[in-house]
Scaffold this motif. Sequence first.
Motif, PDB file in Angstrom:
ATOM      1  N   ARG A 168       2.423  -2.495  -8.173  1.00  0.00           N
ATOM      2  CA  ARG A 168       1.604  -3.715  -8.142  1.00  0.00           C
ATOM      3  C   ARG A 168       0.749  -3.860  -9.393  1.00  0.00           C
ATOM      4  O   ARG A 168       0.168  -4.908  -9.626  1.00  0.00           O
ATOM      5  CB  ARG A 168       0.716  -3.719  -6.890  1.00  0.00           C
ATOM      6  N   ASN A 169       0.609  -2.789 -10.178  1.00  0.00           N
ATOM      7  CA  ASN A 169      -0.267  -2.741 -11.343  1.00  0.00           C
ATOM      8  C   ASN A 169      -1.694  -3.133 -10.967  1.00  0.00           C
ATOM      9  O   ASN A 169      -2.351  -3.924 -11.643  1.00  0.00           O
ATOM     10  CB  ASN A 169       0.257  -3.610 -12.493  1.00  0.00           C
ATOM     11  N   LEU A 170      -2.136  -2.534  -9.868  1.00  0.00           N
ATOM     12  CA  LEU A 170      -3.476  -2.775  -9.339  1.00  0.00           C
ATOM     13  C   LEU A 170      -4.086  -1.439  -8.926  1.00  0.00           C
ATOM     14  O   LEU A 170      -3.356  -0.502  -8.565  1.00  0.00           O
ATOM     15  CB  LEU A 170      -3.429  -3.704  -8.124  1.00  0.00           C
ATOM     16  N   LEU A 171      -5.427  -1.361  -8.965  1.00  0.00           N
ATOM     17  CA  LEU A 171      -6.104  -0.194  -8.420  1.00  0.00           C
ATOM     18  C   LEU A 171      -5.949  -0.212  -6.906  1.00  0.00           C
ATOM     19  O   LEU A 171      -6.023  -1.281  -6.280  1.00  0.00           O
ATOM     20  CB  LEU A 171      -7.589  -0.213  -8.781  1.00  0.00           C
ATOM     21  N   GLN A 172      -5.757   0.960  -6.322  1.00  0.00           N
ATOM     22  CA  GLN A 172      -5.584   1.036  -4.866  1.00  0.00           C
ATOM     23  C   GLN A 172      -6.670   1.908  -4.254  1.00  0.00           C
ATOM     24  O   GLN A 172      -6.962   2.988  -4.766  1.00  0.00           O
ATOM     25  CB  GLN A 172      -4.206   1.618  -4.545  1.00  0.00           C
ATOM     26  N   PHE A 173      -7.252   1.424  -3.166  1.00  0.00           N
ATOM     27  CA  PHE A 173      -8.295   2.156  -2.451  1.00  0.00           C
ATOM     28  C   PHE A 173      -7.886   2.305  -0.990  1.00  0.00           C
ATOM     29  O   PHE A 173      -7.388   1.358  -0.377  1.00  0.00           O
ATOM     30  CB  PHE A 173      -9.631   1.407  -2.545  1.00  0.00           C
ATOM     31  N   HIS A 174      -8.110   3.493  -0.456  1.00  0.00           N
ATOM     32  CA  HIS A 174      -7.810   3.746   0.955  1.00  0.00           C
ATOM     33  C   HIS A 174      -8.938   3.187   1.815  1.00  0.00           C
ATOM     34  O   HIS A 174     -10.082   3.068   1.367  1.00  0.00           O
ATOM     35  CB  HIS A 174      -7.665   5.248   1.206  1.00  0.00           C
ATOM     36  N   ASN A 175      -8.628   2.834   3.055  1.00  0.00           N
ATOM     37  CA  ASN A 175      -9.673   2.422   3.988  1.00  0.00           C
ATOM     38  C   ASN A 175     -10.448   3.679   4.371  1.00  0.00           C
ATOM     39  O   ASN A 175      -9.958   4.531   5.101  1.00  0.00           O
ATOM     40  CB  ASN A 175      -9.074   1.758   5.229  1.00  0.00           C
ATOM     41  N   GLY A 176     -11.652   3.791   3.845  1.00  0.00           N
ATOM     42  CA  GLY A 176     -12.447   5.005   3.931  1.00  0.00           C
ATOM     43  C   GLY A 176     -12.626   5.548   2.520  1.00  0.00           C
ATOM     44  O   GLY A 176     -12.439   6.724   2.245  1.00  0.00           O
ATOM     45  N   PHE A 186       0.851  -1.192   0.000  1.00  0.00           N
ATOM     46  CA  PHE A 186       0.000   0.000   0.000  1.00  0.00           C
ATOM     47  C   PHE A 186       0.884   1.238   0.000  1.00  0.00           C
ATOM     48  O   PHE A 186       1.794   1.366   0.807  1.00  0.00           O
ATOM     49  CB  PHE A 186      -0.909   0.011   1.233  1.00  0.00           C
ATOM     50  N   ASP A 187       0.611   2.157  -0.930  1.00  0.00           N
ATOM     51  CA  ASP A 187       1.363   3.397  -1.029  1.00  0.00           C
ATOM     52  C   ASP A 187       0.411   4.548  -0.699  1.00  0.00           C
ATOM     53  O   ASP A 187      -0.442   4.911  -1.513  1.00  0.00           O
ATOM     54  CB  ASP A 187       1.941   3.550  -2.440  1.00  0.00           C
ATOM     55  N   ALA A 188       0.563   5.131   0.494  1.00  0.00           N
ATOM     56  CA  ALA A 188      -0.345   6.183   0.971  1.00  0.00           C
ATOM     57  C   ALA A 188      -0.316   7.428   0.093  1.00  0.00           C
ATOM     58  O   ALA A 188      -1.257   8.228   0.113  1.00  0.00           O
ATOM     59  CB  ALA A 188      -0.006   6.540   2.412  1.00  0.00           C
ATOM     60  N   SER A 189       0.729   7.610  -0.708  1.00  0.00           N
ATOM     61  CA  SER A 189       0.822   8.803  -1.554  1.00  0.00           C
ATOM     62  C   SER A 189      -0.043   8.695  -2.813  1.00  0.00           C
ATOM     63  O   SER A 189      -0.249   9.682  -3.514  1.00  0.00           O
ATOM     64  CB  SER A 189       2.278   9.059  -1.956  1.00  0.00           C
ATOM     65  N   ILE A 190      -0.560   7.511  -3.094  1.00  0.00           N
ATOM     66  CA  ILE A 190      -1.398   7.312  -4.286  1.00  0.00           C
ATOM     67  C   ILE A 190      -2.840   7.627  -3.928  1.00  0.00           C
ATOM     68  O   ILE A 190      -3.373   7.136  -2.924  1.00  0.00           O
ATOM     69  CB  ILE A 190      -1.271   5.864  -4.807  1.00  0.00           C
ATOM     70  N   ALA A 191      -3.478   8.460  -4.746  1.00  0.00           N
ATOM     71  CA  ALA A 191      -4.865   8.855  -4.499  1.00  0.00           C
ATOM     72  C   ALA A 191      -5.800   7.652  -4.586  1.00  0.00           C
ATOM     73  O   ALA A 191      -5.545   6.700  -5.335  1.00  0.00           O
ATOM     74  CB  ALA A 191      -5.289   9.924  -5.511  1.00  0.00           C
ATOM     75  N   GLY A 232      -8.415   5.085  -5.582  1.00  0.00           N
ATOM     76  CA  GLY A 232      -8.953   4.677  -6.869  1.00  0.00           C
ATOM     77  C   GLY A 232      -7.992   4.785  -8.025  1.00  0.00           C
ATOM     78  O   GLY A 232      -8.385   4.594  -9.185  1.00  0.00           O
ATOM     79  N   HIS A 233      -6.727   5.084  -7.754  1.00  0.00           N
ATOM     80  CA  HIS A 233      -5.718   5.193  -8.809  1.00  0.00           C
ATOM     81  C   HIS A 233      -4.822   3.949  -8.834  1.00  0.00           C
ATOM     82  O   HIS A 233      -4.804   3.161  -7.902  1.00  0.00           O
ATOM     83  CB  HIS A 233      -4.877   6.453  -8.618  1.00  0.00           C
ATOM     84  N   ILE A 234      -4.057   3.834  -9.905  1.00  0.00           N
ATOM     85  CA  ILE A 234      -3.171   2.680 -10.087  1.00  0.00           C
ATOM     86  C   ILE A 234      -1.956   2.768  -9.169  1.00  0.00           C
ATOM     87  O   ILE A 234      -1.311   3.806  -9.092  1.00  0.00           O
ATOM     88  CB  ILE A 234      -2.677   2.599 -11.556  1.00  0.00           C
ATOM     89  N   ASN A 235      -1.673   1.662  -8.503  1.00  0.00           N
ATOM     90  CA  ASN A 235      -0.426   1.509  -7.766  1.00  0.00           C
ATOM     91  C   ASN A 235       0.544   0.876  -8.767  1.00  0.00           C
ATOM     92  O   ASN A 235       0.423  -0.301  -9.105  1.00  0.00           O
ATOM     93  CB  ASN A 235      -0.640   0.604  -6.554  1.00  0.00           C
ATOM     94  N   PRO A 236       1.507   1.645  -9.298  1.00  0.00           N
ATOM     95  CA  PRO A 236       2.360   1.132 -10.381  1.00  0.00           C
ATOM     96  C   PRO A 236       3.269  -0.026  -9.979  1.00  0.00           C
ATOM     97  O   PRO A 236       3.622  -0.848 -10.829  1.00  0.00           O
ATOM     98  CB  PRO A 236       3.175   2.354 -10.821  1.00  0.00           C
TER      99      PRO A 236
END
Length: 196
Positions: free
Chosen positions: A116-124, A103-108, A110-114
């Motif tokens: 992992r090449n996956l969409l990333q969602f924050h808890n909340g 998990f990269d907290a700097s990624i907004a 619903g954006h791609i985590n490069p």
Amino acid sequence: MANRYKKSVVLFLGVSLFSFIVYAQFFDQRQTGAQKVGQVVDQFNGVNVYYNGQISHVSGRNLTKDGYNLGQKYQCVEFIKRYYYERFKHKMPDSYGHAKDFFDASIADGHINPKRNLLQFHNGSPTQPKVDDIIVFGWSQYGHVAIISKVSNNEIEIVQQNPGPNTSSRATYPLIYKNGVWKIDNFRVLGYLRKI
């Protein structure tokens, strides 16, 4: 009289030692049960979950036939990478890192985590968690990852590898929808990742 006292002390110590040995053997058997490191303890969508014993135990690196690094055998990271590889044929661009590094907290949200090449969602997030998402926990120095195996409007279930020798491969957490966002009710959850 002194002789009797000595015999009583020796008898007491002997019985105590014997009791301790019996208890220690029972406790050790209860800790490991019949499970052996590398034994299948669960399965989700056809992907095995293996027993690892102690959390810090490592059994060598697991590589696919084409050389893709799945991680240290029977660790939590190895399971989620193997799960995504077997289920989705997904290879992560960065195949290394500890669980919390997923998990990269700097990624907004619903954006791609490069990495992992996956969409990333924050808890909340306004986006509800889904089955097959990778959930990332920030506990301990290394963190923990698991696969979300069930989702309802008020709860999620995860399937995990290497939760500890006496912990189930399945766990549930409350899921709360409030003010337009979904929150997994566990302060250690950083967020979740999803196949594009």
